[in-house]
Every structure is written in structure tokens, then in C-alpha cells.
Design a protein around this motif. Structure first.
Motif, PDB file in Angstrom:
ATOM      1  N   GLU A  53       2.919   9.138  -3.692  1.00  0.00           N
ATOM      2  CA  GLU A  53       2.133   7.896  -3.534  1.00  0.00           C
ATOM      3  C   GLU A  53       0.664   8.228  -3.292  1.00  0.00           C
ATOM      4  O   GLU A  53      -0.223   7.579  -3.830  1.00  0.00           O
ATOM      5  CB  GLU A  53       2.613   7.097  -2.321  1.00  0.00           C
ATOM      6  CG  GLU A  53       3.659   6.031  -2.483  1.00  0.00           C
ATOM      7  CD  GLU A  53       3.725   5.247  -3.771  1.00  0.00           C
ATOM      8  OE1 GLU A  53       2.691   4.708  -4.215  1.00  0.00           O
ATOM      9  OE2 GLU A  53       4.813   5.126  -4.324  1.00  0.00           O
ATOM     10  N   ILE A  57      -2.750   7.218  -5.363  1.00  0.00           N
ATOM     11  CA  ILE A  57      -3.862   6.490  -4.750  1.00  0.00           C
ATOM     12  C   ILE A  57      -5.192   7.197  -5.016  1.00  0.00           C
ATOM     13  O   ILE A  57      -6.174   6.565  -5.420  1.00  0.00           O
ATOM     14  CB  ILE A  57      -3.625   6.323  -3.232  1.00  0.00           C
ATOM     15  CG1 ILE A  57      -2.484   5.325  -2.987  1.00  0.00           C
ATOM     16  CG2 ILE A  57      -4.891   5.883  -2.513  1.00  0.00           C
ATOM     17  CD1 ILE A  57      -1.979   5.290  -1.563  1.00  0.00           C
ATOM     18  N   ALA A 187      -2.185   4.722   3.969  1.00  0.00           N
ATOM     19  CA  ALA A 187      -2.170   3.955   2.722  1.00  0.00           C
ATOM     20  C   ALA A 187      -0.956   4.321   1.880  1.00  0.00           C
ATOM     21  O   ALA A 187      -0.303   3.458   1.286  1.00  0.00           O
ATOM     22  CB  ALA A 187      -3.448   4.229   1.924  1.00  0.00           C
ATOM     23  N   ARG A 190       2.228   2.784   3.358  1.00  0.00           N
ATOM     24  CA  ARG A 190       2.306   1.332   3.156  1.00  0.00           C
ATOM     25  C   ARG A 190       2.509   0.979   1.689  1.00  0.00           C
ATOM     26  O   ARG A 190       2.878  -0.147   1.361  1.00  0.00           O
ATOM     27  CB  ARG A 190       1.044   0.667   3.709  1.00  0.00           C
ATOM     28  CG  ARG A 190       1.009   0.732   5.234  1.00  0.00           C
ATOM     29  CD  ARG A 190      -0.341   0.363   5.790  1.00  0.00           C
ATOM     30  NE  ARG A 190      -0.366   0.546   7.253  1.00  0.00           N
ATOM     31  CZ  ARG A 190      -1.471   0.527   7.975  1.00  0.00           C
ATOM     32  NH1 ARG A 190      -2.639   0.316   7.401  1.00  0.00           N
ATOM     33  NH2 ARG A 190      -1.413   0.705   9.278  1.00  0.00           N
ATOM     34  N   ALA A 191       2.273   1.940   0.805  1.00  0.00           N
ATOM     35  CA  ALA A 191       2.455   1.669  -0.633  1.00  0.00           C
ATOM     36  C   ALA A 191       3.886   1.913  -1.101  1.00  0.00           C
ATOM     37  O   ALA A 191       4.248   1.541  -2.213  1.00  0.00           O
ATOM     38  CB  ALA A 191       1.487   2.539  -1.444  1.00  0.00           C
ATOM     39  N   THR A 193       7.633   1.408  -1.835  1.00  0.00           N
ATOM     40  CA  THR A 193       8.470   0.212  -1.949  1.00  0.00           C
ATOM     41  C   THR A 193       9.953   0.526  -2.090  1.00  0.00           C
ATOM     42  O   THR A 193      10.785  -0.375  -2.119  1.00  0.00           O
ATOM     43  CB  THR A 193       8.051  -0.646  -3.166  1.00  0.00           C
ATOM     44  OG1 THR A 193       8.085   0.187  -4.331  1.00  0.00           O
ATOM     45  CG2 THR A 193       6.656  -1.208  -2.991  1.00  0.00           C
ATOM     46  N   HIS A 207      10.131  -1.581   2.903  1.00  0.00           N
ATOM     47  CA  HIS A 207       8.706  -1.426   3.182  1.00  0.00           C
ATOM     48  C   HIS A 207       8.568  -0.635   4.470  1.00  0.00           C
ATOM     49  O   HIS A 207       9.519  -0.527   5.251  1.00  0.00           O
ATOM     50  CB  HIS A 207       7.968  -2.769   3.227  1.00  0.00           C
ATOM     51  CG  HIS A 207       8.275  -3.600   4.430  1.00  0.00           C
ATOM     52  ND1 HIS A 207       9.301  -4.526   4.455  1.00  0.00           N
ATOM     53  CD2 HIS A 207       7.707  -3.641   5.656  1.00  0.00           C
ATOM     54  CE1 HIS A 207       9.339  -5.111   5.635  1.00  0.00           C
ATOM     55  NE2 HIS A 207       8.395  -4.580   6.398  1.00  0.00           N
ATOM     56  N   THR A 225      -5.692  -1.240   6.579  1.00  0.00           N
ATOM     57  CA  THR A 225      -5.602  -0.980   5.145  1.00  0.00           C
ATOM     58  C   THR A 225      -6.932  -1.135   4.387  1.00  0.00           C
ATOM     59  O   THR A 225      -7.260  -0.285   3.571  1.00  0.00           O
ATOM     60  CB  THR A 225      -4.512  -1.873   4.524  1.00  0.00           C
ATOM     61  OG1 THR A 225      -3.309  -1.642   5.255  1.00  0.00           O
ATOM     62  CG2 THR A 225      -4.270  -1.531   3.066  1.00  0.00           C
TER      63      THR A 225
END
Ligand SMILES: [Zn+2]
Length: 241
Positions: A53, A57, A187, A190-191, A193, A207, A225
Motif C-alpha cells: 500500500e 501511495i 496512510a 488506512r488505505a 481494504t 478497515h 490523514t
């Protein structure tokens, strides 16, 4: 400086996290379990997924596919040619600086994550895992192959299943360095899923709630965020100076 990130992974669907399950493979291995036979979510599984992830990003923020090295083959990973990374003192891309590479120690230690007993089950016997059966089809002929009956072990004792754990990291003392690194990890978390195998069959959707604390004084790290992009951009700008 030591920073602790407290994590809550909230699964919305049953999940299957085998010891070696990759993003969308079918897990034939049973899940790892603790002494009460409750499944454990291995820290290494979360770390691998989080790294992926974070790579995504940084590439999208910089709009540069080469802003991050190309794992997992060791020869594609940092340390890379310093000229390509844009700064003489830098030996590693942003992601390897945090997660390490075959030649660089990681700043992060991931605990295994454990189920938190849901209040509604407090007086019940401990829950057990389920086995789901499936048959893989030979695509071309749409017929079941011999020996292709498989089982997937899943866990979903309640409608939402919460796992908790933590990541502890030794981050740089320099404020701006530390800020972008912690910001990137938050980040990435939290990304996420989904975790574990069988995503396309609806397994492992989740989440993650994550909050960072300074280990020394217990203060919450003031990174929300929207600040992540700002911190990362500031750092990437300083790299190219
Ligand atoms: Zn790298």
C-alpha cells in the motif's frame, strides 16, 4: 525516537489469513492459532500488505514509478544508484527507509494481531473457525478437475470481528524525517481494504483504525490523514534540492 502505532483491524466479512496466504490466493494452509485455538493474524502478513500500500501511495503522490524500488526480487530493491534516487546521501527509497530491504534493517516491528473478545460473546464458549468448501473449475471446459475440491478455513464469530495489535518503530529524531515516515505508515494502514486470501470471493474485507503515540511520553502523534500528503510532498521536495 520510538513510536508505537496501535491498530484495530475491523473485519466486515469472514476472513482467511493463512501463514503464507497472498493477496488473492486460495489458502490451503490452516490459519495460525493461539493456545485457545483462536486464529492469529500474523504481523508478517500485515507488514507485507502495508508495504505494498505504501509503495502505491508514494508512486501516486510523486507520479513516478521509479520513486520506489521494484521488489520483491532482491536485485530490484534498494540500495539503488544514488543518482537515480536524487540525493547523494540517500541510499534507499522512501519505502525501504521505513520497511527495510534485504540489505537494510527495518525500522518497524509488527506484533501478531489477536481477536478481542466481543462483549456479546462474553458468556459463551470460545468461537471456532468454519470450513468452506469449494471446487476449482478448469476454465476452458467449465468442468471440475479431479482433486480440486478445496477447503478454506474462515473466522467470523460476530458480524464485525475486531483484531488488535501494534507496530513499534524506531524513527529518526529529526522531526520532519519522522513525520513523513509515520505519516506514510498511517496512510498505508488506512488505505488497506482487505487482508488475507479469497478477496474476490468476499473474504477478508476490513478497515483499519490506526493511531500513533510517542512511546516516551505517551502523547498522540498529531498526524491526521490530510497531513500525510503534505508531509510526504515536503520530504520529497527536500530530497530533490
Ligand atoms: Zn527501496
Amino acid at each position: 525516537m520510538r513510536v508505537e502505532i496501535k491498530l484495530r483491524v475491523i473485519f466486515k466479512t469472514p476472513f482467511c489469513v493463512g501463514s503464507g496466504a497472498m493477496a488473492d490466493s486460495l489458502a490451503h494452509k490452516p490459519m495460525l492459532k493461539d493456545a485457545h485455538r483462536l486464529p492469529i493474524l500474523p504481523g508478517s502478513t500485515l507488514k507485507g500488505r502495508l508495504r505494498h500500500e505504501c509503495e502505491r501511495i508514494v508512486r501516486s503522490l510523486t507520479d513516478d514509478d521509479n520513486a520506489v524500488c521494484h521488489g520483491p526480487a532482491p536485485h530490484g530493491m534498494c540500495p539503488l544508484d544514488p543518482a537515480r534516487l536524487g540525493h547523494q546521501d540517500r541510499k534507499a527509497c522512501p519505502v525501504c527507509q521505513v520497511f527495510g530491504s534485504p540489505w537494510l534493517p527495518s525500522a518497524l516491528r509488527f506484533s501478531d494481531l489477536r481477536w478481542t473478545l466481543a462483549e456479546e460473546l462474553a458468556d459463551e464458549p470460545l468461537p471456532v473457525t468454519d470450513l468452506r468448501y469449494g471446487v476449482s473449475l478448469r476454465r476452458a471446459r467449465r468442468v471440475a478437475e479431479e482433486d480440486r475440491l478445496f477447503t478454506t478455513e474462515t473466522f467470523a464469530p460476530t458480524r464485525e470481528t475486531t483484531y488488535v495489535g501494534q507496530v513499534v518503530g524506531h524513527f529518526p529524531d529529526d522531526d520532519s524525517e519522522r513525520y513523513w515516515q509515520v505519516a506514510l505508515v498511517l496512510a498505508g494502514l488506512r488505505a488497506i481494504t482487505s487482508l488475507g486470501g479469497g478477496r474476490s470471493r468476499g473474504l477478508g474485507w476490513c478497515h483499519i483504525e490506526a493511531q500513533a503515540y510517542d512511546v516516551l511520553d505517551g502523547d498522540r502523534f498529531p498526524i491526521e490523514t490530510p497531513m500525510v500528503r503534505e508531509e510526504l510532498e515536503r520530504w520529497l521536495h527536500s530530497m530533490s534540492r
